[in-house]
Design a protein around this motif. Sequence first.
Motif, short mmCIF file in Angstrom:
data_model
loop_
_atom_site.label_atom_id
_atom_site.label_comp_id
_atom_site.label_asym_id
_atom_site.label_seq_id
_atom_site.Cartn_x
_atom_site.Cartn_y
_atom_site.Cartn_z
N GLY A 31 37.29 37.89 47.36
CA GLY A 31 37.40 37.80 45.91
C GLY A 31 38.75 38.11 45.42
N ASP A 44 38.22 44.09 35.91
CA ASP A 44 37.03 43.18 36.24
C ASP A 44 37.19 42.99 37.86
N ASN A 45 36.01 42.36 38.31
CA ASN A 45 36.06 42.22 39.82
C ASN A 45 35.19 41.03 39.77
N ARG A 46 35.60 40.31 40.75
CA ARG A 46 35.16 38.82 41.36
C ARG A 46 34.74 39.06 42.71
N GLY A 47 33.90 39.71 43.28
CA GLY A 47 33.50 39.69 44.76
C GLY A 47 34.07 40.66 45.48
#
Length: 77
Positions: A31, A44-47
Amino acid sequence: MPEIFRVFGFRFLFYSNDHLPIHVHVRNSDGEARFSVNPVQLIDNRGMKPKDLKIAEGLIEENEDIIAQRWKEFFHQ
């Protein structure tokens, strides 16, 4: 999308339309995450997995000056 550097399967980059404050996007096969640079902090973190976030955070801390310099060069600041 200017790439700052690539290490351990992580790509550190920013987007050509990014905005202040200085931040960096980190991508790997799982991600993408975004970190502020000063102070280094996850936005923020997406995966991305927690262990990968820690590695990325450490690499950003070690290369904070390079990231800020590349940002200023690209955005003419």
